[in-house]
Design a protein around this motif. Structure first.
Motif, PDB file in Angstrom:
ATOM      1  N   MET A   1       0.833  -1.189   0.000  1.00 22.47           N
ATOM      2  CA  MET A   1       0.000   0.000   0.000  1.00 22.47           C
ATOM      3  C   MET A   1       0.877   1.251   0.000  1.00 22.47           C
ATOM      4  O   MET A   1       1.920   1.273   0.624  1.00 22.47           O
ATOM      5  CB  MET A   1      -0.865   0.040   1.261  1.00 22.47           C
ATOM      6  CG  MET A   1      -2.124  -0.767   1.201  1.00 22.47           C
ATOM      7  SD  MET A   1      -3.055  -0.494   2.723  1.00 22.47           S
ATOM      8  CE  MET A   1      -4.637  -0.238   2.033  1.00 22.47           C
ATOM      9  N   SER A   2       0.388   2.268  -0.641  1.00 22.94           N
ATOM     10  CA  SER A   2       1.123   3.523  -0.652  1.00 22.94           C
ATOM     11  C   SER A   2       0.866   4.288   0.644  1.00 22.94           C
ATOM     12  O   SER A   2      -0.054   3.968   1.412  1.00 22.94           O
ATOM     13  CB  SER A   2       0.698   4.366  -1.848  1.00 22.94           C
ATOM     14  OG  SER A   2      -0.623   4.840  -1.665  1.00 22.94           O
TER      15      SER A   2
ATOM     16  N   ASN B   1      -0.346   7.237   0.951  1.00 26.20           N
ATOM     17  CA  ASN B   1      -1.665   7.861   0.874  1.00 26.20           C
ATOM     18  C   ASN B   1      -2.762   6.864   1.244  1.00 26.20           C
ATOM     19  O   ASN B   1      -3.705   7.201   1.966  1.00 26.20           O
ATOM     20  CB  ASN B   1      -1.891   8.419  -0.534  1.00 26.20           C
ATOM     21  CG  ASN B   1      -3.102   9.301  -0.614  1.00 26.20           C
ATOM     22  OD1 ASN B   1      -3.434   9.991   0.344  1.00 26.20           O
ATOM     23  ND2 ASN B   1      -3.764   9.283  -1.748  1.00 26.20           N
ATOM     24  N   ASP B   2      -2.642   5.621   0.773  1.00 19.43           N
ATOM     25  CA  ASP B   2      -3.623   4.583   1.111  1.00 19.43           C
ATOM     26  C   ASP B   2      -3.612   4.288   2.607  1.00 19.43           C
ATOM     27  O   ASP B   2      -4.669   4.097   3.221  1.00 19.43           O
ATOM     28  CB  ASP B   2      -3.336   3.298   0.335  1.00 19.43           C
ATOM     29  CG  ASP B   2      -3.549   3.458  -1.159  1.00 19.43           C
ATOM     30  OD1 ASP B   2      -4.261   4.399  -1.568  1.00 19.43           O
ATOM     31  OD2 ASP B   2      -2.980   2.647  -1.919  1.00 19.43           O
ATOM     32  N   GLU B   3      -2.428   4.242   3.200  1.00 20.37           N
ATOM     33  CA  GLU B   3      -2.312   3.965   4.634  1.00 20.37           C
ATOM     34  C   GLU B   3      -2.962   5.082   5.464  1.00 20.37           C
ATOM     35  O   GLU B   3      -3.676   4.824   6.430  1.00 20.37           O
ATOM     36  CB  GLU B   3      -0.843   3.804   5.039  1.00 20.37           C
ATOM     37  CG  GLU B   3      -0.161   2.609   4.439  1.00 20.37           C
ATOM     38  CD  GLU B   3      -0.662   1.278   4.991  1.00 20.37           C
ATOM     39  OE1 GLU B   3      -1.371   1.267   6.012  1.00 20.37           O
ATOM     40  OE2 GLU B   3      -0.320   0.252   4.397  1.00 20.37           O
TER      41      GLU B   3
ATOM     42  N   THR C   1      -5.291   7.144   4.483  1.00 17.08           N
ATOM     43  CA  THR C   1      -6.740   7.066   4.266  1.00 17.08           C
ATOM     44  C   THR C   1      -7.346   5.954   5.120  1.00 17.08           C
ATOM     45  O   THR C   1      -8.430   6.129   5.698  1.00 17.08           O
ATOM     46  CB  THR C   1      -7.032   6.829   2.773  1.00 17.08           C
ATOM     47  OG1 THR C   1      -6.473   7.912   2.025  1.00 17.08           O
ATOM     48  CG2 THR C   1      -8.520   6.766   2.511  1.00 17.08           C
ATOM     49  N   ALA C   2      -6.659   4.828   5.236  1.00 17.18           N
ATOM     50  CA  ALA C   2      -7.153   3.728   6.071  1.00 17.18           C
ATOM     51  C   ALA C   2      -7.223   4.152   7.532  1.00 17.18           C
ATOM     52  O   ALA C   2      -8.197   3.827   8.241  1.00 17.18           O
ATOM     53  CB  ALA C   2      -6.256   2.497   5.908  1.00 17.18           C
TER      54      ALA C   2
END
Length: 94
Positions: free
Chosen positions: A1-2, A4-6, A8-9
């Motif tokens: 995961m990038s 940004n994804d982390e 957002t999570a």
């Protein structure tokens, strides 16, 4: 995961925590000191995650690598160049 994804999570988890605290508050009432502390801590986490996202904006693509050949440079490229720190070839160094 990038990254940004982390982030957002983590924000989604904090949203879930906020909803759970609202449900818990309906059972305990909003006068419970510990519940208010948890809600304040969750708000601080939300602010910290927002700051983290601001410090590390969307990931930048890596620059394209440029291959450097092993062959020596053409000496005529440096014919009229000054040597760094020494000046022009026909003058003395300071």
């Amino acid at each position: 995961m990038s990254l940004n994804d982390e982030v957002t999570a983590v924000q989604r988890c904090l949203d879930d925590l906020g909803r759970a605290l609202t449900r818990l508050e309906s059972h305990l009432g909003n006068r419970d000191l510990e519940l208010r502390r948890v809600r304040t801590d969750a708000a601080h986490l939300r602010e910290s995650i927002t700051l983290l996202r601001d410090v590390h904006p969307a990931e930048r693509p890596r620059p394209e690598t440029v291959p450097i050949p092993d062959a020596p440079y053409d000496a005529s490229l440096w014919k009229d160049a000054d040597e760094e720190g020494l000046g022009a070839r026909d003058r003395r160094a300071p």
